[in-house]
Design a protein around this motif. Structure first.
Motif, mmCIF file in Angstrom:
data_model
loop_
_atom_site.group_PDB
_atom_site.id
_atom_site.type_symbol
_atom_site.label_atom_id
_atom_site.label_comp_id
_atom_site.label_asym_id
_atom_site.label_seq_id
_atom_site.Cartn_x
_atom_site.Cartn_y
_atom_site.Cartn_z
ATOM 1 N N PRO A 100 38.248 -17.583 34.630
ATOM 2 C CA PRO A 100 37.942 -17.036 33.300
ATOM 3 C C PRO A 100 38.197 -18.068 32.203
ATOM 4 C CG PRO A 100 39.211 -15.464 34.600
ATOM 5 C CD PRO A 100 39.220 -16.745 35.369
ATOM 6 N N LEU A 101 37.347 -18.070 31.198
ATOM 7 C CA LEU A 101 37.484 -19.019 30.094
ATOM 8 C C LEU A 101 38.875 -19.000 29.454
ATOM 9 C CD1 LEU A 101 34.077 -18.910 28.163
ATOM 10 C CD2 LEU A 101 35.173 -20.935 29.124
ATOM 11 N N PRO A 102 39.469 -17.833 29.217
ATOM 12 C CA PRO A 102 40.797 -17.838 28.582
ATOM 13 C C PRO A 102 41.869 -18.558 29.401
ATOM 14 C CG PRO A 102 39.796 -15.664 28.433
ATOM 15 C CD PRO A 102 38.940 -16.460 29.366
ATOM 16 N N ASP A 103 41.640 -18.732 30.699
ATOM 17 C CA ASP A 103 42.626 -19.403 31.544
ATOM 18 C C ASP A 103 42.481 -20.917 31.521
ATOM 19 O OD1 ASP A 103 43.460 -16.897 32.199
ATOM 20 O OD2 ASP A 103 42.613 -16.886 34.218
ATOM 21 N N LEU A 104 41.463 -21.427 30.823
ATOM 22 C CA LEU A 104 41.231 -22.872 30.779
ATOM 23 C C LEU A 104 41.488 -23.399 29.377
ATOM 24 C CD1 LEU A 104 37.913 -23.205 32.847
ATOM 25 C CD2 LEU A 104 40.240 -23.710 33.604
ATOM 26 N N THR A 105 42.273 -24.460 29.292
ATOM 27 C CA THR A 105 42.515 -25.138 28.026
ATOM 28 C C THR A 105 41.998 -26.564 28.161
ATOM 29 O OG1 THR A 105 44.495 -23.813 27.649
ATOM 30 C CG2 THR A 105 44.249 -25.829 26.332
#
Length: 560
Positions: A100-105
């Protein structure tokens, strides 16, 4: 006592940063294009260099934290500016690994550098914070380098220029995604080397200021391997859609009728179903939307029955008997034997000759490529020839062109009786200068010609049969006469696009013959006593191979 900060970057990332730094310092715009697209010739490379500028090389690294990263880069001699959030690469990683996008920085850092010529350039560092649960992403990306690339900026981009550059690059490299970064207001289009699954710096980015949503949507669609493969696998549907349009006489009706109800009435078709067909034909580029409904495009006009060079007969052939036999292509590939005879019980020449309607369709389809015939009389000078013999010339369409363009030339059409009957109307305008001779190339060939045409005949046969045909011609032709073989030529380079390549499969499946390279034909001609003197390109990837009898008394090798 000062606390020690743990290194943010692993040793392998430090090595990769050193490597990309060296790449920037040893390259410029032209060399970057050459590395990414080695198949470009010098002229194309120079043209692309005019419109783009090597702006950066990029690498993806995997710090365990952003804390201390800037200091570590400084120790490497890299003075980076403000970090911006990554949009495009973050989305690509999310899609690729199902995270998921929120899990990637993911952030972007840039360090100013100069390229080989001293021009301003940058090192673009994508940094993805990598906790232990995402270590598999770091390991896979370090191995394959899917985000590493050279970037070419398009300084004065507009929709037309950017679309042209995208098309030029995508004919040599595979579209590989892209996106719009709203933080920096730029559009990026990625490409990768089609032959390198782990291309590292055989990837290219076109980057331009501004937003181009339509162009980006096209690029994203073409970047999906499944989209391209599905388009290929549904090619048979396009064939049948075109054939259905022709069987309904839809192209002819579209000349005078544009509204859907009127077209449905004229074609005796269900209105809703016809509308769906028209929508598909629009995506194929054959029909366009008009103020009143629908109209033919220039491409679609070639399917009308009343235009010169109409391809309507070919649509009926390819969507009819040849379509049925192509369903047995697997058997042809396994056995090396044509499928047509197995599907219909006879070789296609015999099968079609026995059915007058099918025979007429075949001869019309052979004559449909009139652009080839027009090209022949344009590039070949017949004025010094008295008699032109067209061997197995079908309904006489080619010979009619030659005689029509050369009023002082007489013609001879050698064909089987049923074909001569169809040729009478074709040759009617030049009937006073043309003789119709029943027979074929295995029998008596007229020995009075100055030029002999052999148009799309040799590709019907294997090498042994071709040599027999050519020897018969050599025995009959006067010593001064010239042989003109008209065929598609397979390109010597396997990567070169040519209509001869799919037609070679057509010959395997439906005829039992094959398309050949120029050197292959040169060998066949030499074995029969001919010397290939010149090869001239015609329309539709067709060529005329001009040959004369080899001079007696010297050894002929088959090479010019």
């Amino acid at each position: 006592m000062t606390a020690t900060i743990a290194p943010a970057l692993a040793p392998e990332d430090l090595d990769r940063l050193t490597m990309v730094t060296a790449l920037i310092r040893t390259n410029d715009t032209e060399s970057v294009i050459a590395k990414a697209m080695p198949q470009l010739d010098a002229a194309d490379r120079a043209a692309l260099t005019r419109y783009t500028r090597f702006t950066h090389a990029a690498v993806l690294v995997f710090p365990n934290t952003f804390k201390g990263l800037r200091q570590e880069l400084t120790r490497l001699g890299l003075q980076v500016g403000t970090m911006f959030p990554s949009v495009v690469v973050r989305q690509r990683l999310s899609t690729r690994y199902g995270v998921p996008l929120p899990d990637l920085t993911v952030g972007i850092l840039r360090a100013r550098m100069t390229d080989r010529l001293g021009s301003p350039c940058e090192l673009e560092i994508f940094a993805m914070v990598t906790p232990p649960e995402l270590a598999h992403i770091a390991a896979d990306e370090r191995r394959h380098g899917r985000e590493n690339h050279f970037a070419l900026a398009v300084p004065h981009a507009d929709p037309v220029l950017l679309a042209g550059l995208r098309t030029a690059v995508s004919t040599r490299m595979l579209p590989d995604g892209g996106g719009y970064n709203g933080h920096e207001d730029n559009t990026v289009l990625y490409f990768r080397d089609a032959h390198h699954p782990a291309p590292a710096y055989r990837r290219l980015e076109l980057i331009s200021a501004g937003r181009y949503p339509a162009l980006l949507a096209t690029h994203q669609r073409e970047s999906a391997a499944g989209t391209r493969l599905l388009r290929l696998m549904t090619g048979a549907w396009a064939t049948q859609a075109i054939t259905t349009a022709v069987e309904l006489n839809l192209p002819d009706h579209l000349v005078t009728i544009s509204d859907l109800p009127g077209l449905a009435a004229a074609t005796d078709a269900d209105q809703d179903s016809l509308g769906r067909l028209l929508r598909y034909l629009t995506t194929l580029g054959l029909v366009r939307a008009s103020e009143d409904g629908h109209a033919l495009t220039d491409l679609g006009t070639l399917l009308r029955s009343d235009v010169d060079g109409s391809l309507r007969p070919l649509a009926l052939m390819y969507g009819g008997p040849f379509y049925e036999s192509f369903a047995a292509l697997t058997d042809a590939v396994r056995t090396g034997e044509e499928s047509y005879a197995k599907v219909f019980g006879q070789h296609h020449f015999t099968h079609m000759a026995a059915d007058p309607e099918l025979a007429e369709m075949f001869h019309q389809s052979m004559a449909a490529s009139n652009a080839v015939f027009a090209d022949l009389v344009r590039v070949v000078d017949f004025t010094d020839m008295q008699i032109v013999v067209d061997v197995a010339g079908g309904n006489g369409a080619l010979l009619s062109r030659v005689l029509g363009a050369n009023p002082n030339v007489r013609g001879v059409l050698l064909e089987r009786p049923h074909a001569l009957a169809a040729a009478e109307s074709t040759l009617a305008p030049v009937a006073d200068r043309c003789s119709l001779v029943p027979g074929d190339f295995t029998e008596c060939i007229p020995a009075t010609g100055d030029a002999y045409l052999l148009s799309r005949i040799l590709h019907d046969w294997d090498d042994t049969q071709c040599q027999g045909i050519l020897r018969n011609l050599a025995a009959a032709m006067p010593d001064h006469a010239e042989l003109m073989v008209i065929e598609r030529l397979l390109p010597a380079d396997a990567d070169t696009d040519s209509l001869a390549v799919p037609w070679d499969i057509h010959m395997l499946c439906n005829v039992g013959g094959r398309e050949r390279t120029e050197s292959h034909y040169r060998e066949l001609l030499a074995a029969a006593g001919f010397e290939l003197t010149t090869t001239v390109p015609l329309a539709l990837d067709t060529y005329v191979l001009r040959a004369r009898k080899a001079v007696t008394g010297r050894e002929f090798t088959g090479r010019e």
